[in-house]
Design a protein around this motif. Sequence first.
Motif, mmCIF file in Angstrom:
data_model
loop_
_atom_site.group_PDB
_atom_site.id
_atom_site.type_symbol
_atom_site.label_atom_id
_atom_site.label_comp_id
_atom_site.label_asym_id
_atom_site.label_seq_id
_atom_site.Cartn_x
_atom_site.Cartn_y
_atom_site.Cartn_z
ATOM 1 N N VAL A 45 4.143 -7.213 -0.675
ATOM 2 C CA VAL A 45 3.736 -5.922 -1.250
ATOM 3 C C VAL A 45 3.229 -6.142 -2.678
ATOM 4 O O VAL A 45 2.168 -5.641 -3.071
ATOM 5 N N VAL A 46 3.962 -6.925 -3.450
ATOM 6 C CA VAL A 46 3.561 -7.221 -4.835
ATOM 7 C C VAL A 46 2.187 -7.904 -4.850
ATOM 8 O O VAL A 46 1.291 -7.511 -5.592
ATOM 9 N N ASN A 47 2.032 -8.905 -4.008
ATOM 10 C CA ASN A 47 0.786 -9.673 -4.015
ATOM 11 C C ASN A 47 -0.417 -8.838 -3.629
ATOM 12 O O ASN A 47 -1.479 -8.945 -4.237
ATOM 13 N N VAL A 48 -0.243 -8.038 -2.598
ATOM 14 C CA VAL A 48 -1.371 -7.237 -2.136
ATOM 15 C C VAL A 48 -1.742 -6.200 -3.184
ATOM 16 O O VAL A 48 -2.922 -5.997 -3.483
ATOM 17 N N LEU A 49 -0.726 -5.554 -3.774
ATOM 18 C CA LEU A 49 -1.030 -4.550 -4.790
ATOM 19 C C LEU A 49 -1.635 -5.195 -6.040
ATOM 20 O O LEU A 49 -2.560 -4.643 -6.632
ATOM 21 N N ASN A 50 -1.145 -6.358 -6.416
ATOM 22 C CA ASN A 50 -1.746 -7.052 -7.566
ATOM 23 C C ASN A 50 -3.202 -7.398 -7.277
ATOM 24 O O ASN A 50 -4.057 -7.288 -8.158
ATOM 25 N N ALA A 51 -3.457 -7.811 -6.049
ATOM 26 C CA ALA A 51 -4.832 -8.180 -5.678
ATOM 27 C C ALA A 51 -5.748 -6.966 -5.808
ATOM 28 O O ALA A 51 -6.866 -7.066 -6.323
ATOM 29 N N ILE A 52 -5.263 -5.803 -5.365
ATOM 30 C CA ILE A 52 -6.088 -4.592 -5.449
ATOM 31 C C ILE A 52 -6.288 -4.209 -6.915
ATOM 32 O O ILE A 52 -7.398 -3.923 -7.363
ATOM 33 N N ARG A 53 -5.178 -4.274 -7.687
ATOM 34 C CA ARG A 53 -5.259 -3.865 -9.101
ATOM 35 C C ARG A 53 -6.232 -4.745 -9.876
ATOM 36 O O ARG A 53 -7.007 -4.253 -10.705
ATOM 37 N N GLU A 54 -6.179 -6.044 -9.608
ATOM 38 C CA GLU A 54 -7.074 -6.970 -10.307
ATOM 39 C C GLU A 54 -8.527 -6.559 -10.146
ATOM 40 O O GLU A 54 -9.329 -6.686 -11.052
ATOM 41 N N VAL A 55 -8.840 -6.037 -8.958
ATOM 42 C CA VAL A 55 -10.218 -5.684 -8.683
ATOM 43 C C VAL A 55 -10.572 -4.297 -9.226
ATOM 44 O O VAL A 55 -11.618 -4.112 -9.839
ATOM 45 N N ILE A 56 -9.681 -3.295 -9.053
ATOM 46 C CA ILE A 56 -10.093 -1.928 -9.435
ATOM 47 C C ILE A 56 -9.740 -1.583 -10.880
ATOM 48 O O ILE A 56 -10.176 -0.563 -11.402
ATOM 49 N N GLY A 57 -8.943 -2.458 -11.525
ATOM 50 C CA GLY A 57 -8.653 -2.240 -12.941
ATOM 51 C C GLY A 57 -7.542 -1.239 -13.168
ATOM 52 O O GLY A 57 -7.095 -0.550 -12.252
ATOM 53 N N LYS A 58 -7.104 -1.126 -14.443
ATOM 54 C CA LYS A 58 -5.912 -0.325 -14.713
ATOM 55 C C LYS A 58 -6.151 1.176 -14.567
ATOM 56 O O LYS A 58 -5.212 1.939 -14.384
ATOM 57 N N ASP A 59 -7.403 1.602 -14.623
ATOM 58 C CA ASP A 59 -7.672 3.036 -14.502
ATOM 59 C C ASP A 59 -7.878 3.498 -13.060
ATOM 60 O O ASP A 59 -7.944 4.686 -12.791
ATOM 61 N N GLY A 60 -8.002 2.561 -12.145
ATOM 62 C CA GLY A 60 -8.204 2.937 -10.741
ATOM 63 C C GLY A 60 -6.938 3.527 -10.137
ATOM 64 O O GLY A 60 -5.834 3.300 -10.639
ATOM 65 N N GLU A 61 -7.111 4.303 -9.035
ATOM 66 C CA GLU A 61 -5.932 4.917 -8.405
ATOM 67 C C GLU A 61 -5.569 4.197 -7.105
ATOM 68 O O GLU A 61 -6.410 3.986 -6.247
ATOM 69 N N ILE A 62 -4.291 3.831 -6.995
ATOM 70 C CA ILE A 62 -3.811 3.232 -5.752
ATOM 71 C C ILE A 62 -2.768 4.161 -5.127
ATOM 72 O O ILE A 62 -1.823 4.603 -5.800
ATOM 73 N N ILE A 63 -2.983 4.468 -3.839
ATOM 74 C CA ILE A 63 -1.997 5.272 -3.089
ATOM 75 C C ILE A 63 -1.426 4.354 -2.012
ATOM 76 O O ILE A 63 -2.173 3.859 -1.165
ATOM 77 N N THR A 64 -0.136 4.101 -2.071
ATOM 78 C CA THR A 64 0.454 3.174 -1.090
ATOM 79 C C THR A 64 1.258 3.927 -0.040
ATOM 80 O O THR A 64 2.075 4.795 -0.369
ATOM 81 N N VAL A 65 0.997 3.600 1.223
ATOM 82 C CA VAL A 65 1.762 4.160 2.343
ATOM 83 C C VAL A 65 2.565 3.002 2.929
ATOM 84 O O VAL A 65 1.984 2.014 3.375
ATOM 85 N N VAL A 66 3.879 3.083 2.879
ATOM 86 C CA VAL A 66 4.682 1.949 3.352
ATOM 87 C C VAL A 66 6.043 2.391 3.886
ATOM 88 O O VAL A 66 6.588 3.413 3.477
ATOM 89 N N GLY A 67 6.565 1.601 4.825
ATOM 90 C CA GLY A 67 7.916 1.820 5.346
ATOM 91 C C GLY A 67 8.596 0.467 5.452
ATOM 92 O O GLY A 67 8.167 -0.505 4.850
ATOM 93 N N ALA A 68 9.662 0.394 6.241
ATOM 94 C CA ALA A 68 10.313 -0.904 6.484
ATOM 95 C C ALA A 68 10.876 -0.861 7.895
ATOM 96 O O ALA A 68 11.253 0.207 8.389
ATOM 97 N N GLY A 69 10.913 -2.015 8.532
ATOM 98 C CA GLY A 69 11.369 -2.080 9.920
ATOM 99 C C GLY A 69 12.869 -1.827 10.063
ATOM 100 O O GLY A 69 13.652 -2.189 9.186
#
Length: 486
Positions: free
Chosen positions: A352-376
């Motif tokens: 989760v950390v890696n994927v979100l960091n990867a997205i943030r690196e690309v869209i920058g600190k002002d971009g909006e990320i909405i995460t949908v997640v659960g756990a098994g």
Amino acid sequence: MKKLQELLSPLDIIKIIGSDDKNITALTSDSRKVEDGTLFVAVPGVSVDGHRFIPMAEEKGAVAVVCQELPSELSTHVTYIVVPSSALALGYLASQWFDNPSRKLKLVGVTGTNGKTTTATLIYEMARLLGHKAGLLSTVCNYVDEKAYPTDHTTPDPYTLNEMLHLMVEAGCEYAAMEVSSHAADQQRIAGLHFVGGVFTNLTRDHLDYHKTFEAYLAAKKKFFDMLPAEAFALTNADDKVGEVMLQNTRAHRYTYSLRSDADFRGRIVESRLDGTLLSLNGNEVELLFTGKFNAYNLTAVYGACVLIGWQKEDVLREMSRLVPVAGRFQAFHSPKGYTAIVDYAHTPDAVVNVLNAIREVIGKDGEIITVVGAGGNRDKGKRPIMAREAAARSERLILTSDNPRFEEPEDILHDMEEGLDEEARKRTLHITDRRQAIRTAATLAGKGSVILIAGKGHEDYQEIKGVKHHFDDREVIMEIIADEK
Ligand SMILES: CC(=O)N[C@H]1[C@@H](OP(=O)(O)OP(=O)(O)OC[C@H]2O[C@@H](n3ccc(=O)[nH]c3=O)[C@H](O)[C@@H]2O)O[C@H](CO)[C@@H](O)[C@@H]1O[C@H](C)C(=O)N[C@@H](C)C(=O)N[C@H](CCC(=O)O)C(=O)O
Ligand SMILES: Nc1ncnc2c1ncn2[C@@H]1O[C@H](COP(=O)(O)OP(=O)(O)OP(=O)(O)O)[C@@H](O)[C@H]1O
Ligand SMILES: N[C@H](CCC[C@H](N)C(=O)O)C(=O)O
Ligand SMILES: [Mg+2]
């Protein structure tokens, strides 16, 4: 059909009662599958002890039994073979049964918490791009050359595993790549296999429901490298805390890959985008269709493994640009509203950390990320609050939802996740148990430039509820939503 004597030849045997001059017509560790002429292997399992089923196997026609302890009553028609470990013996027996297919293939194993499917699949794909026939055993699907075989394990049981390798040999495959899960290493599912190489991706928290401690989890993974033969290669991630430990006791030739320091295979991200990366590999720039630092690690490992397998560097580098992401791993969908949805199999805190960091690196600190997640459900509970906390820390909004609840109540799982959130994070978090509704809500909230991360289920096309798999596919759901927006 095989001679019992021949099947037993590689085993470490404590004692044999009865004749080993017998014909064996089938091999199994499941009493329910025993028929006349079968060799039954009694394996102590996680939920039951296979030794309990020896009488049933005998009734159904077993002519030989491999066990760790003799049953209280012995039958005169049956040969008993006592071994120190039935699980280990089963691995060797399965290899013998299928004429040691792993020795006829160049088999590479990939282990680690995250990145196994990606790395193994790309080695298989590379073999094919270079014109070789190859096979793959992975979480998503097994392949014999180009023929797909469905799978419900990351690493199958020894019988299925050798059967698949045998099919690969029959089909004329020269190479095979497979994932080695920690469960498989621990349960000796890979015993008796001959590998030409092993790759370690990384080690972070997962499966502590099964292994109990991080040390036991590490030991299970390390076991794979300890069994590699001296002529094999062992390729490890030098940037991982335990990368070096993994190879401590291996007899294989040791190699490293790294994005941070000098290594045999050195990767460096030159440019990072939502639709790809420009990666330098030992000084050669390659355009990749993969995003994120974690994928730069995977692709550097793939490059190293391919070179160590013996393929020409120039050929490997040329074909790397043609490799495509694995189903449900950072798969992007673009909406006419201007947002991008990414379906990813991140189901551990680290992923989760890696994927979100990867997205943030690309869209920058002002971009909006909405995460949908659960756990098994019925899996490591300790990872739940951490996954929620890490997701909240890296997203503007968080929608907690159901994954595969299995035999747990989805509400209880979501409650465990919420425990990881502080007051501020809770204000930015929604709790929508129905996964379809959760994804819909994310799409409604998303604006131009937003990125929605739909994490945890990747390629899965089902939701497992109380033992029943209901059709559900994150990719289908988001595609339907996007189609309605047009
Ligand atoms: C917890 C676990 O890993 N269990 C695996 C294990 O089963 P088990 O030890 O529980 O078997 P058991 O039911 O106790 O039975 C013990 C023995 O008695 C035999 N038996 C049982 C009943 C009977 O009537 N007669 C009989 O002979 C069984 O065939 C077996 O040989 O050995 C079986 C055969 O290899 C596996 O199919 C089974 O996987 C279960 C279904 C499972 O869900 N495993 C998951 C956790 C798993 O292995 N996951 C990893 C990947 C995880 C990841 O990294 O993402 C994987 O490699 O897939
Ligand atoms: N090298 C990596 N480091 C950290 N996270 C990764 C890495 N590669 C992939 N991931 C993340 O982990 C998820 C699963 O990737 P992948 O299927 O390749 O791993 P896996 O080890 O096969 O997982 P599993 O054990 O569930 O089969 C991806 O969707 C991504 O979020
Ligand atoms: N092979 C992993 C995958 C988990 C994926 C997630 N969707 C879940 O169901 O927990 C496991 O069985 O732990
Ligand atoms: Mg996998």
